[in-house]
Every structure is written in structure tokens, then in C-alpha cells.
Write a protein that holds these residues in place. Structure first.
Motif, mmCIF file in Angstrom:
data_model
loop_
_atom_site.group_PDB
_atom_site.id
_atom_site.type_symbol
_atom_site.label_atom_id
_atom_site.label_comp_id
_atom_site.label_asym_id
_atom_site.label_seq_id
_atom_site.Cartn_x
_atom_site.Cartn_y
_atom_site.Cartn_z
ATOM 1 N N GLY A 169 4.141 113.498 11.041
ATOM 2 C CA GLY A 169 5.090 112.321 10.064
ATOM 3 C C GLY A 169 4.014 111.254 9.754
ATOM 4 N N PRO A 170 4.495 110.362 8.759
ATOM 5 C CA PRO A 170 3.695 109.387 8.425
ATOM 6 C C PRO A 170 3.441 108.336 9.643
ATOM 7 C CG PRO A 170 5.671 109.733 6.929
ATOM 8 C CD PRO A 170 5.716 110.550 8.074
ATOM 9 N N ARG A 171 2.205 107.686 9.663
ATOM 10 C CA ARG A 171 1.942 106.693 10.447
ATOM 11 C C ARG A 171 2.852 105.485 10.415
ATOM 12 N NH1 ARG A 171 -4.469 107.018 9.240
ATOM 13 N NH2 ARG A 171 -3.554 106.808 7.310
ATOM 14 N N ILE A 172 2.857 104.590 11.499
ATOM 15 C CA ILE A 172 3.877 103.536 11.551
ATOM 16 C C ILE A 172 3.002 102.239 11.360
ATOM 17 C CG2 ILE A 172 5.339 102.117 13.149
ATOM 18 C CD1 ILE A 172 5.935 104.808 14.158
ATOM 19 N N GLY A 173 3.511 101.365 10.548
ATOM 20 C CA GLY A 173 2.737 100.039 10.219
ATOM 21 C C GLY A 173 1.783 99.785 9.689
ATOM 22 N N VAL A 174 1.399 100.731 8.597
ATOM 23 C CA VAL A 174 0.136 100.959 8.057
ATOM 24 C C VAL A 174 0.483 100.879 6.304
ATOM 25 C CG1 VAL A 174 -1.255 101.697 9.721
ATOM 26 C CG2 VAL A 174 -0.039 103.430 7.909
ATOM 27 N N SER A 175 1.820 100.146 6.015
ATOM 28 C CA SER A 175 2.168 100.091 4.725
ATOM 29 C C SER A 175 1.086 99.609 3.655
ATOM 30 C CB SER A 175 3.419 99.390 4.397
ATOM 31 O OG SER A 175 3.218 97.979 4.974
ATOM 32 N N TYR A 176 0.170 98.737 4.142
ATOM 33 C CA TYR A 176 -0.974 98.008 3.487
ATOM 34 C C TYR A 176 -1.816 99.285 3.088
ATOM 35 C CZ TYR A 176 -3.236 98.837 7.890
ATOM 36 O OH TYR A 176 -3.696 99.390 8.846
ATOM 37 N N ALA A 177 -1.881 100.144 3.617
ATOM 38 C CA ALA A 177 -2.825 101.707 3.214
ATOM 39 C C ALA A 177 -2.554 102.194 1.950
ATOM 40 C CB ALA A 177 -2.978 102.537 4.483
ATOM 41 N N GLN A 178 -1.547 101.606 1.346
ATOM 42 C CA GLN A 178 -1.070 102.418 0.037
ATOM 43 C C GLN A 178 -0.775 103.819 0.042
ATOM 44 O OE1 GLN A 178 -4.931 100.864 -1.817
ATOM 45 N NE2 GLN A 178 -3.534 99.431 -3.151
ATOM 46 N N GLU A 179 -1.138 104.548 -0.643
ATOM 47 C CA GLU A 179 -1.081 106.139 -0.524
ATOM 48 C C GLU A 179 -1.245 106.776 0.914
ATOM 49 O OE1 GLU A 179 -5.255 106.041 -2.485
ATOM 50 O OE2 GLU A 179 -3.438 104.897 -2.781
ATOM 51 N N ASP A 180 -2.371 106.305 1.535
ATOM 52 C CA ASP A 180 -2.686 106.674 2.709
ATOM 53 C C ASP A 180 -1.596 106.568 3.864
ATOM 54 O OD1 ASP A 180 -4.906 107.792 1.606
ATOM 55 O OD2 ASP A 180 -6.403 106.125 2.643
ATOM 56 N N ALA A 181 -0.902 105.576 3.574
ATOM 57 C CA ALA A 181 0.235 105.117 4.419
ATOM 58 C C ALA A 181 1.403 106.459 4.579
ATOM 59 C CB ALA A 181 1.216 104.047 4.205
#
Length: 201
Positions: A169-181
Motif C-alpha cells: 500500500g502507499p507509504r505513510i507520512g510522505v504527503s509532501y512527495a506529491q504523486e510519489d506519495a
């Protein structure tokens, strides 16, 4: 039993992030040995990954460790509170890493309980990367340690999970990473209580 240096040189960080599930992470501090089964990881894909500290080829005193040959530890302080432990992978100058997000206590449970002021039966003792590191006694002193040495290392105890037991699933706490989040680069063992929340993909 101890993973050799060649293991970490694999350039497929997504493979390693999944393959490390079930491996056993050890520390020895002042004669006290603690170990936990790795049950949750996140992959960080070097210079191309907006969530990586090395994105865009960034090189600072902190991130330089990521550019080492695979098989060393990368430990950094998050929010000024939590130490997070990462396994540097791949070859020199290719800064891939796997964040260890959770372990299941295996050896030295009393020591872990003392460090975390809670019983090992409580999932919170080693659930989440900050808690896992604290339970194992990992702090900044463990940065850039040889993972084939005698202070911190990973062993293969033959624990294997079927593909349908591993959730991505998606990584946690990396919302700053835009589409990579949104990339499904977090891997965890289905149904293991020590996996951090949210424990669903």
C-alpha cells in the motif's frame, strides 16, 4: 545466518523491501542482545523518488550515508523525537533504502519492555518506525554501521510469507512527495498485530 553484504547490493529495492519481511533485526548494546522479526517496511527509490532524502541527487552531511554501498544503516531523527532505522541497499552512489517500520519482538523482550515502559504483548512496543527503533535501542549512534558487524545486523531464520500474506500500500507520512506519495511501496505482513496503523492497504 547473518545476511551477507552481497544481499544488500541488490539494485531492486522493491524486491528487498518485501524480502526483508520475516528477516530478524538484531542489536547488541553493552552486552544486551535484542531482536525482532521485521513485519513492515517501506522502499525508497533513491534520486527518482520524491519521498527520498536523496531525491534529485541531494547530498548533505545527513544524506551522504545513503550513497554508501548497500549494507550499512541510515538512522535519522524525525520531528526531533523519533529515530528511524533504514537499511541502505544497492551499489555505491545509488541511494536506495528500506525503512524498517515495525518488528515483532523475538529476543530480549525484557530489555525491550524496559526501553519502552510497556509489556511486549502490547503491539505499541515496536509498532511504527520510531517505536521499533527505540525497542531495539537504535539511535543516531547507529548511523552508518556495517550491517554485517556485531552491533546491528539482520539474520535469516527461514521465516517466509506467501505472496498473499504480504500487503502492499502507499507509504505513510510522505504527503509532501506529491504523486510519489501514492506509490504502493509499503509492505507488511497481513494480520500481524505489530504492524503500524493503518494496518490496511
Amino acid at each position: 545466518m547473518k545476511l551477507p553484504l552481497s544481499y544488500y547490493a541488490d539494485q531492486d529495492v522493491l524486491f528487498l523491501a518485501q524480502d526483508l519481511l520475516g528477516k530478524v533485526l538484531f542489536t547488541e548494546i553493552n552486552g544486551a542482545v535484542t531482536a525482532g522479526i521485521i513485519v513492515e517496511t517501506e522502499a525508497y527509490f533513491g534520486v527518482k523518488d520524491k519521498a527520498s532524502h536523496a531525491y534529485g541527487g541531494r547530498r548533505t552531511d545527513r544524506t551522504e550515508t545513503l550513497y554508501s554501498h548497500g549494507g550499512v544503516s541510515y538512522v535519522y531523527l524525525c520531528y526531533g523525537i523519533h529515530h528511524l532505522f533504514n537499511v541502505v541497499t544497492s551499489v555505491e552512489d545509488e541511494p536506495h533504502a528500506v525503512l524498517i517500520r515495525a518488528v515483532e519482538p523475538l529476543i530480549g523482550k525484557e530489555t525491550m519492555e524496559f526501553r519502552r515502559s510497556m509489556p511486549a504483548s502490547r503491539a505499541a512496543i515496536s509498532s511504527g518506525p520510531g517505536s521499533a527503533a527505540k525497542a531495539l535501542g537504535i539511535d543516531r549512534n547507529f548511523n552508518k554501521k556495517d550491517l554485517t558487524g556485531n552491533e546491528i545486523w539482520i539474520e535469516d531464520h527461514g521465516i517466509r510469507y506467501d505472496p498473499d500474506e504480504i500487503i502492499a500500500g502507499p507509504r505513510i507520512g510522505v504527503s509532501y512527495a506529491q504523486e510519489d506519495a501514492l506509490l504502493p511501496w509499503r509492505f507488511f505482513v497481513k494480520g500481524n498485530k505489530y504492524v503500524s496503523k493503518p494496518n490496511k492497504a
